[in-house]
Design a protein around this motif. Sequence first.
Motif, PDB file in Angstrom:
ATOM      1  N   GLY A 103       0.996  -1.220  -0.010  1.00  0.00           N
ATOM      2  CA  GLY A 103      -0.009   0.010   0.126  1.00  0.00           C
ATOM      3  C   GLY A 103       0.860   1.274  -0.043  1.00  0.00           C
ATOM      4  N   HIS A 104       0.329   2.339   0.560  1.00  0.00           N
ATOM      5  CA  HIS A 104       0.713   3.729   0.587  1.00  0.00           C
ATOM      6  C   HIS A 104       2.051   3.728   1.781  1.00  0.00           C
ATOM      7  CE1 HIS A 104      -2.135   5.066  -2.348  1.00  0.00           C
ATOM      8  NE2 HIS A 104      -2.938   4.931  -1.594  1.00  0.00           N
ATOM      9  N   ALA A 105       2.491   2.851   2.352  1.00  0.00           N
ATOM     10  CA  ALA A 105       3.323   2.743   3.458  1.00  0.00           C
ATOM     11  C   ALA A 105       4.612   2.072   2.965  1.00  0.00           C
ATOM     12  CB  ALA A 105       2.828   2.672   4.800  1.00  0.00           C
ATOM     13  N   ALA A 106       4.882   2.090   1.974  1.00  0.00           N
ATOM     14  CA  ALA A 106       6.242   1.149   1.532  1.00  0.00           C
ATOM     15  C   ALA A 106       7.341   1.320   2.182  1.00  0.00           C
ATOM     16  CB  ALA A 106       6.276   0.990   0.106  1.00  0.00           C
ATOM     17  N   LYS A 107       7.460   2.876   2.191  1.00  0.00           N
ATOM     18  CA  LYS A 107       8.645   3.320   2.950  1.00  0.00           C
ATOM     19  C   LYS A 107       9.110   2.936   4.419  1.00  0.00           C
ATOM     20  CE  LYS A 107       9.170   7.360   0.099  1.00  0.00           C
ATOM     21  NZ  LYS A 107       9.482   8.857   0.048  1.00  0.00           N
ATOM     22  N   ALA A 108       8.029   2.294   5.102  1.00  0.00           N
ATOM     23  CA  ALA A 108       8.189   1.983   6.670  1.00  0.00           C
ATOM     24  C   ALA A 108       8.670   0.357   6.582  1.00  0.00           C
ATOM     25  CB  ALA A 108       6.721   1.844   7.161  1.00  0.00           C
ATOM     26  N   ALA A 109       8.637  -0.342   5.347  1.00  0.00           N
ATOM     27  CA  ALA A 109       9.273  -1.794   5.417  1.00  0.00           C
ATOM     28  C   ALA A 109      10.457  -1.732   5.823  1.00  0.00           C
ATOM     29  CB  ALA A 109       9.106  -2.189   3.822  1.00  0.00           C
ATOM     30  N   VAL A 110      10.617  -2.900   6.629  1.00  0.00           N
ATOM     31  CA  VAL A 110      11.956  -3.249   7.012  1.00  0.00           C
ATOM     32  C   VAL A 110      12.367  -4.767   6.435  1.00  0.00           C
ATOM     33  CG1 VAL A 110      13.481  -3.667   9.049  1.00  0.00           C
ATOM     34  CG2 VAL A 110      11.847  -1.759   8.915  1.00  0.00           C
ATOM     35  N   GLY A 160       1.325  -1.339   9.648  1.00  0.00           N
ATOM     36  CA  GLY A 160       1.099   0.204   9.796  1.00  0.00           C
ATOM     37  C   GLY A 160      -0.127   0.625   9.107  1.00  0.00           C
ATOM     38  N   LYS A 161      -0.471   1.847   9.341  1.00  0.00           N
ATOM     39  CA  LYS A 161      -1.785   2.694   8.886  1.00  0.00           C
ATOM     40  C   LYS A 161      -1.343   4.176   8.502  1.00  0.00           C
ATOM     41  CE  LYS A 161      -6.002   3.289   7.673  1.00  0.00           C
ATOM     42  NZ  LYS A 161      -5.827   4.133   6.760  1.00  0.00           N
ATOM     43  N   THR A 162      -1.610   4.531   7.419  1.00  0.00           N
ATOM     44  CA  THR A 162      -1.566   5.869   7.087  1.00  0.00           C
ATOM     45  C   THR A 162      -2.665   6.794   7.349  1.00  0.00           C
ATOM     46  OG1 THR A 162      -2.102   5.563   4.673  1.00  0.00           O
ATOM     47  CG2 THR A 162       0.114   5.318   5.161  1.00  0.00           C
ATOM     48  N   GLY A 163      -2.578   7.985   7.517  1.00  0.00           N
ATOM     49  CA  GLY A 163      -3.934   8.638   7.862  1.00  0.00           C
ATOM     50  C   GLY A 163      -3.543  10.239   7.173  1.00  0.00           C
ATOM     51  N   THR A 164      -4.616  10.558   6.772  1.00  0.00           N
ATOM     52  CA  THR A 164      -4.663  12.075   6.322  1.00  0.00           C
ATOM     53  C   THR A 164      -5.736  12.686   6.855  1.00  0.00           C
ATOM     54  OG1 THR A 164      -3.659  11.393   4.352  1.00  0.00           O
ATOM     55  CG2 THR A 164      -4.812  13.591   4.313  1.00  0.00           C
ATOM     56  N   ALA A 165      -5.710  13.940   7.391  1.00  0.00           N
ATOM     57  CA  ALA A 165      -6.467  14.872   8.190  1.00  0.00           C
ATOM     58  C   ALA A 165      -6.615  16.144   7.504  1.00  0.00           C
ATOM     59  CB  ALA A 165      -6.415  15.205   9.627  1.00  0.00           C
ATOM     60  N   GLN A 166      -8.090  16.710   7.348  1.00  0.00           N
ATOM     61  CA  GLN A 166      -8.063  17.836   6.765  1.00  0.00           C
ATOM     62  C   GLN A 166      -7.876  18.775   8.298  1.00  0.00           C
ATOM     63  OE1 GLN A 166     -12.235  16.935   5.268  1.00  0.00           O
ATOM     64  NE2 GLN A 166     -11.533  18.275   3.567  1.00  0.00           N
ATOM     65  N   VAL A 167      -7.739  20.199   8.006  1.00  0.00           N
ATOM     66  CA  VAL A 167      -7.228  21.109   8.962  1.00  0.00           C
ATOM     67  C   VAL A 167      -8.488  22.090   8.879  1.00  0.00           C
ATOM     68  CG1 VAL A 167      -5.699  23.033   9.719  1.00  0.00           C
ATOM     69  CG2 VAL A 167      -4.860  20.849   8.533  1.00  0.00           C
ATOM     70  N   ALA A 168      -9.120  22.124  10.232  1.00  0.00           N
ATOM     71  CA  ALA A 168     -10.051  23.085  10.420  1.00  0.00           C
ATOM     72  C   ALA A 168      -9.665  24.874  10.263  1.00  0.00           C
ATOM     73  CB  ALA A 168     -11.074  22.992  11.473  1.00  0.00           C
ATOM     74  N   ASN A 169     -10.462  25.435   9.642  1.00  0.00           N
ATOM     75  CA  ASN A 169     -10.046  26.831   9.489  1.00  0.00           C
ATOM     76  C   ASN A 169     -11.009  27.494  10.839  1.00  0.00           C
ATOM     77  OD1 ASN A 169     -10.162  29.930   9.074  1.00  0.00           O
ATOM     78  ND2 ASN A 169      -9.952  29.380   6.860  1.00  0.00           N
ATOM     79  N   PRO A 170     -10.353  27.940  11.742  1.00  0.00           N
ATOM     80  CA  PRO A 170     -11.189  28.523  12.796  1.00  0.00           C
ATOM     81  C   PRO A 170     -12.047  29.879  12.615  1.00  0.00           C
ATOM     82  CG  PRO A 170      -8.866  29.186  13.152  1.00  0.00           C
ATOM     83  CD  PRO A 170      -9.003  28.282  11.929  1.00  0.00           C
ATOM     84  N   ASP A 171     -11.439  30.318  11.413  1.00  0.00           N
ATOM     85  CA  ASP A 171     -12.109  31.704  11.072  1.00  0.00           C
ATOM     86  C   ASP A 171     -13.442  31.399  10.146  1.00  0.00           C
ATOM     87  OD1 ASP A 171     -10.285  33.214  11.785  1.00  0.00           O
ATOM     88  OD2 ASP A 171      -8.993  33.492  10.143  1.00  0.00           O
ATOM     89  N   THR A 213      -3.525  19.891   4.955  1.00  0.00           N
ATOM     90  CA  THR A 213      -3.830  18.491   5.395  1.00  0.00           C
ATOM     91  C   THR A 213      -2.635  18.123   6.500  1.00  0.00           C
ATOM     92  OG1 THR A 213      -2.810  17.464   3.725  1.00  0.00           O
ATOM     93  CG2 THR A 213      -5.361  17.569   3.579  1.00  0.00           C
ATOM     94  N   ILE A 214      -3.041  17.203   7.301  1.00  0.00           N
ATOM     95  CA  ILE A 214      -1.972  16.609   8.108  1.00  0.00           C
ATOM     96  C   ILE A 214      -1.837  15.259   7.792  1.00  0.00           C
ATOM     97  CG2 ILE A 214      -1.391  16.218  10.667  1.00  0.00           C
ATOM     98  CD1 ILE A 214      -3.296  18.429  11.318  1.00  0.00           C
ATOM     99  N   HIS A 215      -0.628  14.602   7.383  1.00  0.00           N
ATOM    100  CA  HIS A 215      -0.353  13.371   7.276  1.00  0.00           C
ATOM    101  C   HIS A 215       0.348  12.673   8.458  1.00  0.00           C
ATOM    102  CE1 HIS A 215      -1.485  14.083   3.004  1.00  0.00           C
ATOM    103  NE2 HIS A 215      -0.942  15.227   3.040  1.00  0.00           N
ATOM    104  N   ASN A 216      -0.106  11.374   8.623  1.00  0.00           N
ATOM    105  CA  ASN A 216       0.724  10.638   9.639  1.00  0.00           C
ATOM    106  C   ASN A 216       0.697   9.189   9.304  1.00  0.00           C
ATOM    107  OD1 ASN A 216      -1.922   9.254  10.646  1.00  0.00           O
ATOM    108  ND2 ASN A 216      -2.626  11.290  10.942  1.00  0.00           N
TER     109      ASN A 216
END
Length: 169
Positions: free
Chosen positions: A124-131, A138-149, A158-161
């Motif tokens: 999947g999308h986390a091939a760089k984590a392979a050893v 592993g699990k990837t994640g993407t979060a949208q960022v809220a605009n407080p205004d 976005t925040i990627h983790n």
Amino acid sequence: IDATSDINNKIFEDYMQKFGFGEKVGVNISQDSKGDISSLSKRGDIYKATGSYGQGLTVSPLQMVNAINAVANRGRLVQPYIVSQIRYSDDIVEDFEPEVIREVISSGTAAQISAMMVHVVDSGHAAKAAVEGYYVAGKTGTAQVANPDTGRYFVDKTIHNFVGFAPNE
């Protein structure tokens, strides 16, 4: 009102709580926060649907690691700790050992989730984590960022983790 949907939604909310979301992890550091899963108790399927992929929820990195640890620990949520031992100047030694808080999921379910997480790294999308020589879960994640205004999400932020464990066994 569909009673079946209300029951399923309650089950989802209960599992989120069982995994420790919505409460502090219990590590005595300033970054330990309870996050916010209150949208799950709102009436309506949309809150559970969007919550299933993280929208409308906030969780801390400690909560995320702790929840993944429950999968790594065969379904058991274990109280995290920072150090394994403190040696005081007066020869007193304080040891810290893993302490199971509760069983969140069955060991079989944990094994299935682990296998899916290994697939994320292997194919999947986390091939760089392979050893090499290890099965890395592993699990990837993407979060949208809220605009407080505006109360909406930024279109360009976005925040990627990534969270995972190795070896899978």
